[in-house]
Design a protein around this motif. Structure first.
Motif, PDB file in Angstrom:
ATOM      1  N   UNK A   1       0.425  -5.260 -31.164  1.00 42.07           N
ATOM      2  CA  UNK A   1      -1.018  -4.486 -31.225  1.00 42.07           C
ATOM      3  C   UNK A   1      -1.015  -3.441 -31.849  1.00 42.07           C
ATOM      4  N   UNK A   2      -0.708  -2.989 -33.067  1.00 39.64           N
ATOM      5  CA  UNK A   2      -0.684  -1.410 -33.480  1.00 39.64           C
ATOM      6  C   UNK A   2      -1.842  -0.963 -33.873  1.00 39.64           C
ATOM      7  N   UNK A   3      -3.023  -1.654 -33.892  1.00 33.49           N
ATOM      8  CA  UNK A   3      -4.185  -1.112 -33.856  1.00 33.49           C
ATOM      9  C   UNK A   3      -5.042  -0.931 -32.782  1.00 33.49           C
ATOM     10  N   UNK A   4      -4.811  -1.461 -31.567  1.00 36.52           N
ATOM     11  CA  UNK A   4      -5.450  -1.174 -30.306  1.00 36.52           C
ATOM     12  C   UNK A   4      -4.980   0.001 -29.442  1.00 36.52           C
ATOM     13  N   UNK A   5      -5.668   0.193 -28.515  1.00 33.89           N
ATOM     14  CA  UNK A   5      -5.496   1.443 -27.697  1.00 33.89           C
ATOM     15  C   UNK A   5      -4.015   1.702 -27.333  1.00 33.89           C
ATOM     16  N   UNK A   6      -3.529   2.833 -27.588  1.00 35.61           N
ATOM     17  CA  UNK A   6      -2.130   3.268 -27.443  1.00 35.61           C
ATOM     18  C   UNK A   6      -1.059   2.499 -28.142  1.00 35.61           C
ATOM     19  N   UNK A   7      -1.477   1.453 -28.989  1.00 37.03           N
ATOM     20  CA  UNK A   7      -0.508   0.803 -29.999  1.00 37.03           C
ATOM     21  C   UNK A   7      -0.413  -0.201 -29.176  1.00 37.03           C
ATOM     22  N   UNK A   8      -0.550  -0.580 -27.831  1.00 32.16           N
ATOM     23  CA  UNK A   8       0.158  -1.697 -26.860  1.00 32.16           C
ATOM     24  C   UNK A   8      -0.887  -2.643 -26.237  1.00 32.16           C
ATOM     25  N   UNK A   9      -1.988  -2.237 -26.324  1.00 34.26           N
ATOM     26  CA  UNK A   9      -3.115  -3.117 -25.325  1.00 34.26           C
ATOM     27  C   UNK A   9      -3.522  -4.272 -26.230  1.00 34.26           C
ATOM     28  N   UNK A  10      -3.505  -5.398 -25.518  1.00 34.45           N
ATOM     29  CA  UNK A  10      -3.864  -6.598 -26.146  1.00 34.45           C
ATOM     30  C   UNK A  10      -5.490  -6.802 -26.523  1.00 34.45           C
ATOM     31  N   UNK A  11      -6.352  -6.023 -25.459  1.00 34.93           N
ATOM     32  CA  UNK A  11      -7.817  -5.681 -26.105  1.00 34.93           C
ATOM     33  C   UNK A  11      -7.896  -4.567 -26.808  1.00 34.93           C
ATOM     34  N   UNK A  12      -8.888  -4.803 -27.908  1.00 40.43           N
ATOM     35  CA  UNK A  12      -9.107  -4.014 -28.816  1.00 40.43           C
ATOM     36  C   UNK A  12      -9.954  -2.722 -28.246  1.00 40.43           C
ATOM     37  N   UNK A  13     -10.210  -1.793 -29.158  1.00 45.51           N
ATOM     38  CA  UNK A  13     -11.060  -0.557 -28.508  1.00 45.51           C
ATOM     39  C   UNK A  13     -12.434  -0.989 -28.113  1.00 45.51           C
ATOM     40  N   UNK A  14     -13.088  -1.987 -28.908  1.00 45.98           N
ATOM     41  CA  UNK A  14     -14.490  -2.431 -28.697  1.00 45.98           C
ATOM     42  C   UNK A  14     -14.418  -3.225 -27.364  1.00 45.98           C
ATOM     43  N   UNK A  15     -13.583  -4.046 -27.236  1.00 45.98           N
ATOM     44  CA  UNK A  15     -13.527  -4.852 -25.936  1.00 45.98           C
ATOM     45  C   UNK A  15     -13.145  -3.843 -24.674  1.00 45.98           C
ATOM     46  N   UNK A  16     -12.422  -2.904 -24.957  1.00 47.59           N
ATOM     47  CA  UNK A  16     -12.005  -2.102 -23.686  1.00 47.59           C
ATOM     48  C   UNK A  16     -13.240  -1.521 -23.478  1.00 47.59           C
TER      49      UNK A  16
ATOM     50  N   UNK B   1       0.722  -1.155   0.008  1.00 46.00           N
ATOM     51  CA  UNK B   1       0.103  -0.124  -0.050  1.00 46.00           C
ATOM     52  C   UNK B   1       0.972   1.179  -0.022  1.00 46.00           C
ATOM     53  N   UNK B   2       2.142   1.065   0.470  1.00 40.47           N
ATOM     54  CA  UNK B   2       3.019   2.028   0.440  1.00 40.47           C
ATOM     55  C   UNK B   2       3.753   2.306  -0.961  1.00 40.47           C
ATOM     56  N   UNK B   3       4.000   1.212  -1.498  1.00 45.33           N
ATOM     57  CA  UNK B   3       4.522   1.218  -2.755  1.00 45.33           C
ATOM     58  C   UNK B   3       4.289  -0.141  -3.316  1.00 45.33           C
ATOM     59  N   UNK B   4       3.861  -0.320  -4.351  1.00 44.80           N
ATOM     60  CA  UNK B   4       3.442  -1.491  -5.062  1.00 44.80           C
ATOM     61  C   UNK B   4       4.579  -1.766  -6.065  1.00 44.80           C
ATOM     62  N   UNK B   5       5.051  -2.925  -5.877  1.00 44.65           N
ATOM     63  CA  UNK B   5       6.269  -3.316  -6.945  1.00 44.65           C
ATOM     64  C   UNK B   5       5.589  -4.438  -7.695  1.00 44.65           C
ATOM     65  N   UNK B   6       4.589  -4.914  -7.679  1.00 43.51           N
ATOM     66  CA  UNK B   6       4.037  -5.936  -8.238  1.00 43.51           C
ATOM     67  C   UNK B   6       4.206  -6.108  -9.968  1.00 43.51           C
ATOM     68  N   UNK B   7       4.290  -7.307 -10.341  1.00 44.10           N
ATOM     69  CA  UNK B   7       4.307  -7.191 -11.967  1.00 44.10           C
ATOM     70  C   UNK B   7       3.178  -7.166 -12.795  1.00 44.10           C
ATOM     71  N   UNK B   8       1.902  -6.987 -12.052  1.00 42.31           N
ATOM     72  CA  UNK B   8       0.517  -7.023 -12.624  1.00 42.31           C
ATOM     73  C   UNK B   8       0.471  -6.113 -13.643  1.00 42.31           C
ATOM     74  N   UNK B   9      -0.159  -6.249 -14.816  1.00 39.17           N
ATOM     75  CA  UNK B   9      -0.140  -5.301 -15.901  1.00 39.17           C
ATOM     76  C   UNK B   9      -1.581  -4.621 -16.236  1.00 39.17           C
ATOM     77  N   UNK B  10      -1.525  -3.374 -16.521  1.00 38.41           N
ATOM     78  CA  UNK B  10      -2.908  -2.802 -16.968  1.00 38.41           C
ATOM     79  C   UNK B  10      -2.723  -2.770 -18.525  1.00 38.41           C
ATOM     80  N   UNK B  11      -3.546  -1.994 -19.242  1.00 37.48           N
ATOM     81  CA  UNK B  11      -3.444  -2.216 -20.734  1.00 37.48           C
ATOM     82  C   UNK B  11      -2.080  -1.604 -21.461  1.00 37.48           C
ATOM     83  N   UNK B  12      -1.182  -0.868 -20.690  1.00 42.81           N
ATOM     84  CA  UNK B  12      -0.336  -0.248 -21.245  1.00 42.81           C
ATOM     85  C   UNK B  12       1.093  -0.348 -20.463  1.00 42.81           C
ATOM     86  N   UNK B  13       1.049  -0.257 -19.002  1.00 39.39           N
ATOM     87  CA  UNK B  13       2.159  -0.292 -18.184  1.00 39.39           C
ATOM     88  C   UNK B  13       2.010  -1.335 -17.240  1.00 39.39           C
ATOM     89  N   UNK B  14       2.841  -1.449 -16.237  1.00 38.25           N
ATOM     90  CA  UNK B  14       2.498  -2.430 -15.165  1.00 38.25           C
ATOM     91  C   UNK B  14       2.230  -1.809 -13.777  1.00 38.25           C
TER      92      UNK B  14
END
Length: 765
Positions: free
Chosen positions: A738-753, A651-664
């Motif tokens: 994923x060049x056509x997905x959000x910010x060119x990085x997300x494995x989810x498409x715009x519709x899925x997001x 809670x003070x500093x999260x260093x987990x590897x879990x990813x969001x759509x763009x960074x972790x």
């Protein structure tokens, strides 16, 4: 009442006299009268006559053997001065006639300039380029996103300044001509031309007598522009032959190249990561060009003037790399027999126009002091080295100027907007005394690229010193402690020099990440680049170092302390040709300073062979650095057991590897919690030593000596220090799955997001 009556009689007499003088001026010169588009009131007319007188005095003094007729011209100025009322008389007819007579006399006097008298000029007519991303974005390259901004309809014309006759040398409804350069003989000239929207620019040469045309370049899918004759007989030009894209967007860039007079043996001269253009030759034989490039700094004010030898060796800063406004200093030409250049001071996000400026680099390499004069004059007040975000201040300049061509230290041809409300340009003769004479305009299209047709002296030929193989270059620093922004560094603090490559962008995506500027694809939180550490060299006790650098790599250097943490860094780049040896006095040296009296030959490093760069820590070969690849494994191994989502420390500093759509999670929390102190896409100004990186980041404090008995290995520490020092990159590569997905990085498409946002009630974008 009597005074007004008397004054009217005098005015009537002078008007009848001036009409005869007006007719004689037309007859003497056979001039085509073109409206001056200048402010017309009695005060402004007196200013114009004062400017004409000062201009005539200068020409009489500088060219006495060619100005034996000056006395008669001075008398004509006096006659016109007598016609200007002493009071604010409202006489529109007299004002109109007097303005017309001053226009004619201006033309008669200014065209007596010996460089112009009896000669002709070449120029281009075309549409002004449509607005786009950047002042270098004028190619509208085939298959680029802005191709449809291309507008055809253009011609090359020759204007005889003796009788103002006009000859069309080339014309096409779908083509665009640009970038004229006259040969030393004055008998032929180079130009770039694009036939239509389906082709790109190629380079041609035309004979001025026969009008015969030679095609010099013709590669498909390649734009070749800005050709310039070299004294050796070769030609330098800018080309997209090594395709790359600007790192803050998606537009194609160009580098300097060279070819033989017939177009053979094309050789690349520049390796900077963005745009190199508008080449011209200095008297000492070096090429002066403008470069857009950035390392660990923002996109907007990273465009200055540079020089290079015709073989591609010795790239050097000339002026303006650390000036925050203007955002672009482009299209510079040396002023004959001076140490000054005239250049366009423009904006990042604009067409290649703005103010014109005379720059004297002997007064400094940045800021207002070296700017001797600007057109318009008030534009000098917009020059600044302070603050940031000022890269577009020159967009408000009116009128707007481009394509300067110097005649001497006080007289220049240029393209200029006809007034403050139009984009249409004409060809003007301007001087340092306040005269701006319109020489030619077209009914609809603009006029650009004026050049005088005349013989000129060849500049010095610099012998080639490069090799044409894969051998490394060599670089030495005489004393790393010499230079600006090193005052808080003690002798002995610097132990190593790190060599980092700023990697070229070879791919882009449509969707963008807006961290600081536009990233396509997302790369990092606040900077645009991919970095590759090539290794380190040791620094001797006297501050000297001498090492090999791979040829044809765009690199920069960092000074390191005993723990391999950054002391100081470059935020610009350099490249070496095969076999080239290059050196500097120190780090952020005063570039107008002579080498140290002790001499480079006495440096300890130069008594030895050049070092081969050594990899540090866990590196086995130079690869682009990335957070997931290089840093997260260290955090997962040593830190995540406590700093995870379900842990108190997490809670003070999260260093987990879990990813969001763009960074972790770890990357985001390190940035948001202030554990990482890096400069991002930082300001144009040079930064003091120890300003950012591993020595400034709180994260470093938790690694030394230990944190809750967690002991990182020496290699793990060095890897984290290195990551902090090279501006904390996240993605190592511009290429994306994923060049056509959000910010060119997300494995989810715009519709899925979008659907996931609806289901969770959380805006995931």
């Amino acid at each position: 009442m009597k005074k007004i009556f008397a004054y009217c009689l005098v005015s009537l007499f002078l008007f009848s006299f001036s009409s005869r003088d007006y007719v004689s001026l037309q007859a003497e010169g056979n001039y085509q009268l073109i409206s001056s588009n200048q402010k017309t009131d009695w005060k402004s007319l007196q200013h114009r006559l004062d400017a004409l007188e000062n201009s005539l005095k200068f020409m009489e003094k500088k060219y006495p053997e060619r100005m034996d007729h000056a006395a008669g011209l001075f008398r004509k100025i006096r006659k016109l001065e007598k016609r200007i009322p002493e009071t604010d008389l409202k006489d529109e007819q007299l004002l109109k006639e007097l303005t017309q007579d001053i226009d004619l006399l201006s033309r008669k006097i200014l065209l007596k300039h010996p460089v112009l008298k009896g000669r002709s000029i070449l120029f281009v007519i075309r549409h002004q380029y449509l607005p786009d991303h950047h002042n270098s974005e004028t190619l509208f390259h085939t298959n680029e996103t802005n191709t449809n901004n291309y507008r055809g309809g253009s011609a090359i014309k020759r204007l005889n300044l003796k009788d103002f006759s006009l000859v069309t040398l080339a014309e096409a409804k779908e083509s665009v001509y640009r970038d004229l350069d006259v040969h030393y003989s004055g008998k032929k000239f180079l130009y770039s031309m694009r036939r239509n929207i389906k082709e790109d620019y190629h380079i041609y040469e035309m004979d001025l007598s026969s009008h015969a045309v030679k095609t010099l370049t013709r590669a498909k899918g390649v734009s070749d522009i800005d050709p310039c004759y070299l004294p050796s007989g070769q030609i330098v030009f800018s080309s997209t032959r090594e395709p790359k894209y600007c790192m803050c967007n998606i537009h194609i860039m160009a580098n300097l190249h060279r070819m033989e007079a017939d177009g053979a043996n094309i050789t690349q001269l520049g390796k900077s990561t963005l745009f190199e253009g508008h080449s011209t030759v200095l008297p000492d034989g070096r090429i002066l060009y403008d470069r857009w490039e950035y390392v660990d700094r923002n996109f907007g004010d990273a465009q200055g003037l540079w020089t290079v030898n015709p073989d591609g060796t010795n790239h050097q800063l000339y002026w303006g790399n650390n000036t925050s406004s203007p955002g672009g200093v482009i299209d510079a030409r040396i002023v004959p027999n001076t140490n000054q250049v005239i250049a366009v001071m423009g904006s990042c996000h604009d067409r290649p126009w703005g103010a014109l400026a005379l720059i004297d680099r002997s007064k400094g390499l940045d800021g207002k002091e070296p700017v001797v004069r600007t057109w318009p004059e008030y534009a000098r007040s917009l020059v600044s080295t302070e603050g940031s975000g000022k890269w577009d201040k020159f967009r408000k300049v009116r009128p707007r100027y481009e394509d300067p061509f110097p005649l001497d230290e006080n007289y220049f041809l240029c393209a200029r907007t006809l007034n403050n409300k139009t984009e249409q340009t004409g060809i003007y003769l301007i001087d340092a005394f306040g005269n701006e004479l319109l020489l030619h305009r077209e009914d609809a299209l603009g006029c650009f690229d004026p050049v005088v047709v005349k013989e000129k002296k060849r500049e010095r030929i610099i012998p080639e010193s490069r090799k044409y193989d894969n051998s490394p270059g060599k670089f030495y620093v005489q004393n790393v402690y010499e230079g600006t922004h090193m005052s808080n560094v003690k002798k002995g603090d610097v132990k190593y020099l790190r060599v980092v490559e700023s990697v070229e962008k070879k791919a882009w995506t449509g969707p963008a990440w807006n961290g600081q500027g536009v990233h396509r694809p997302a790369m990092n939180w606040h900077n645009f680049e991919s970095k590759r550490v090539l290794g380190v060299a040791e620094v001797e006790e006297d501050g000297s170092t001498y090492f090999e650098v791979p040829a044809d790599k765009y690199v920069y250097f960092q000074l390191l302390d005993k723990d391999k943490k950054m002391v100081q860094t470059m935020r610009s780049g350099i490249s070496l040709q095969a076999g080239e040896t290059k050196g500097c006095i120190g780090c952020h040296e005063n570039r107008l300073q002579a080498p140290l009296l002790s001499g480079a030959s006495r440096s300890k490093a130069l008594r030895k062979k050049p070092q081969r760069l050594k990899l540090l820590g866990m590196q086995t070969k130079p690869e682009p650095a990335g957070f997931l690849k290089d840093i997260q494994p260290v955090l997962t191994k040593n830190c995540v057991s406590c700093h995870d989502f379900d842990k108190k420390a997490g809670k003070v500093l999260n260093l987990a590897p879990d990813k969001n759509m763009f960074f972790n999670a770890a990357y985001i929390d390190l940035r948001l919690k202030g554990m990482v102190r890096v400069i991002g896409a930082g300001p144009s100004q040079l930064q003091p030593s120890y300003t950012w990186g591993a020595n400034k980041s709180p994260l470093t404090d938790y690694l030394e000596p230990s944190h809750y008995n967690v002991q990182l290995s020496k290699g793990e520490k060095e890897k984290i220090f290195e990551w902090l020092d090279i501006n904390a990159p996240y993605y190592p590569y511009f290429e994306s799955a994923y060049p056509d997905n959000p910010v060119g990085r997300s494995p989810l498409t715009h519709a899925q997001v979008k659907r996931l946002s609806e289901l969770t009630g959380v805006n995931l974008m």
